[in-house]
Design a protein around this motif. Structure first.
Motif, PDB file in Angstrom:
ATOM      1  N   UNK A  82     -25.265  25.909 -26.974  1.00  0.00           N
ATOM      2  CA  UNK A  82     -24.568  27.102 -26.505  1.00  0.00           C
ATOM      3  C   UNK A  82     -23.100  27.003 -26.900  1.00  0.00           C
ATOM      4  N   UNK A  83     -22.591  28.039 -27.544  1.00  0.00           N
ATOM      5  CA  UNK A  83     -21.176  28.054 -27.925  1.00  0.00           C
ATOM      6  C   UNK A  83     -20.327  28.351 -26.699  1.00  0.00           C
ATOM      7  N   UNK A  84     -19.237  27.625 -26.557  1.00  0.00           N
ATOM      8  CA  UNK A  84     -18.273  27.859 -25.479  1.00  0.00           C
ATOM      9  C   UNK A  84     -16.943  28.224 -26.128  1.00  0.00           C
ATOM     10  N   UNK A  85     -16.460  29.412 -25.817  1.00  0.00           N
ATOM     11  CA  UNK A  85     -15.244  29.924 -26.436  1.00  0.00           C
ATOM     12  C   UNK A  85     -14.354  30.541 -25.369  1.00  0.00           C
ATOM     13  N   UNK A  86     -13.116  30.811 -25.740  1.00  0.00           N
ATOM     14  CA  UNK A  86     -12.200  31.473 -24.824  1.00  0.00           C
ATOM     15  C   UNK A  86     -11.364  32.470 -25.615  1.00  0.00           C
ATOM     16  N   UNK A  87     -10.815  33.456 -24.901  1.00  0.00           N
ATOM     17  CA  UNK A  87     -10.017  34.487 -25.548  1.00  0.00           C
ATOM     18  C   UNK A  87      -8.815  34.838 -24.687  1.00  0.00           C
TER      19      UNK A  87
ATOM     20  N   UNK B  94     -10.340  28.852 -29.149  1.00  0.00           N
ATOM     21  CA  UNK B  94      -9.599  29.864 -28.403  1.00  0.00           C
ATOM     22  C   UNK B  94      -9.147  30.913 -29.405  1.00  0.00           C
ATOM     23  N   UNK B  95      -9.467  32.180 -29.125  1.00  0.00           N
ATOM     24  CA  UNK B  95      -9.020  33.285 -29.971  1.00  0.00           C
ATOM     25  C   UNK B  95      -7.842  33.977 -29.304  1.00  0.00           C
ATOM     26  N   UNK B  96      -6.794  34.196 -30.089  1.00  0.00           N
ATOM     27  CA  UNK B  96      -5.545  34.790 -29.603  1.00  0.00           C
ATOM     28  C   UNK B  96      -5.077  35.841 -30.612  1.00  0.00           C
ATOM     29  N   UNK B  97      -4.144  36.714 -30.223  1.00  0.00           N
ATOM     30  CA  UNK B  97      -3.558  37.622 -31.207  1.00  0.00           C
ATOM     31  C   UNK B  97      -2.799  36.837 -32.278  1.00  0.00           C
TER      32      UNK B  97
ATOM     33  N   UNK C 114      -7.045  35.638 -34.121  1.00  0.00           N
ATOM     34  CA  UNK C 114      -7.186  34.442 -34.950  1.00  0.00           C
ATOM     35  C   UNK C 114      -7.534  33.277 -34.028  1.00  0.00           C
ATOM     36  N   UNK C 115      -8.013  32.207 -34.610  1.00  0.00           N
ATOM     37  CA  UNK C 115      -8.269  30.975 -33.851  1.00  0.00           C
ATOM     38  C   UNK C 115      -6.920  30.305 -33.598  1.00  0.00           C
ATOM     39  N   UNK C 116      -6.684  29.920 -32.342  1.00  0.00           N
ATOM     40  CA  UNK C 116      -5.421  29.275 -31.978  1.00  0.00           C
ATOM     41  C   UNK C 116      -5.456  27.803 -32.351  1.00  0.00           C
ATOM     42  N   UNK C 117      -4.323  27.250 -32.753  1.00  0.00           N
ATOM     43  CA  UNK C 117      -4.290  25.802 -33.009  1.00  0.00           C
ATOM     44  C   UNK C 117      -4.397  25.036 -31.696  1.00  0.00           C
ATOM     45  N   UNK C 118      -5.149  23.958 -31.704  1.00  0.00           N
ATOM     46  CA  UNK C 118      -5.361  23.163 -30.492  1.00  0.00           C
ATOM     47  C   UNK C 118      -4.085  22.502 -30.004  1.00  0.00           C
ATOM     48  N   UNK C 119      -3.156  22.216 -30.907  1.00  0.00           N
ATOM     49  CA  UNK C 119      -1.951  21.474 -30.519  1.00  0.00           C
ATOM     50  C   UNK C 119      -1.143  22.185 -29.440  1.00  0.00           C
ATOM     51  N   UNK C 120      -1.262  23.498 -29.320  1.00  0.00           N
ATOM     52  CA  UNK C 120      -0.527  24.230 -28.305  1.00  0.00           C
ATOM     53  C   UNK C 120      -1.217  24.264 -26.953  1.00  0.00           C
TER      54      UNK C 120
END
Length: 184
Positions: A80-85, A141-144, A153-159
């Motif tokens: 199961x894919x787990x994502x956030x927005x 994580x998808x962000x503007x 776009x996909x957010x960089x994990x470093x943030x």
């Protein structure tokens, strides 16, 4: 059910909704998973959005917890894919209601937010991408694109230091299991 759907359809997803407020509350705190007992016990009675106090601290904690949960689930689950927005800046009833109640948004804050925000329709795009994009990768994580507005776009994990922290994920997972009375 989700694993069966993934087997049958090739894809199943759990998507959490976060917010830029996830950065307002510091690290996830276990006390926010405890039963609320009295006014002011979780975040204080303050009404300020900047710096956050009262309900804004609690709001920030819920949005951080949503993202942390998605990252933790992505590590534990392969089918199961787990994502956030995150929607970015968009004026919704949250800001309008807070402003009317004098709960953190002054006239100037609301004016600036209106000028900087994108439409509520555009704010749904990161969530729609997480839910339906065939290229969506679990643990993303998808962000503007432009931080608070623009296409997703996909957010960089470093943030996302707090949400990516293994000890934060373990604490949240244990508190979640305790809350629902089941181990996963």
């Amino acid at each position: 059910s989700l694993e069966a759907a993934a087997d049958k359809k090739g894809d199943a997803r759990v998507i959490t909704h976060t917010s830029g407020a996830r950065h307002m509350g510091g690290a996830t705190q276990k006390k926010y998973f405890e039963k609320w007992t009295m006014p002011g016990s979780l975040g204080g009675d303050g009404r300020s959005m900047i710096p956050p106090s009262g309900p804004w601290v609690r709001y920030a904690q819920t949005k951080l917890a949503n993202l942390t949960f998605a990252f933790a689930l992505a590590k534990k689950q392969s089918k199961v894919k787990a994502l956030s927005a995150c929607p970015g800046i968009s004026i919704t009833n949250l800001q309008k209601t807070a402003h009317k109640k004098g709960n953190g948004m002054r006239n100037f804050d609301l004016f600036v937010a209106r000028k900087m925000s994108h439409s509520n329709k555009d704010a749904t795009l990161p969530l729609i991408t997480a839910a339906f994009s065939p290229e969506a990768v679990s643990g993303t994580l998808y962000v503007p694109r432009d931080g608070e507005w623009g296409p997703p776009k996909a957010a960089p994990e470093k943030g996302e230091k707090n949400a990516m922290d293994a000890s934060q994920q373990e604490m949240l997972w244990a508190a979640s299991e305790e809350a629902v009375g089941e181990k996963f």
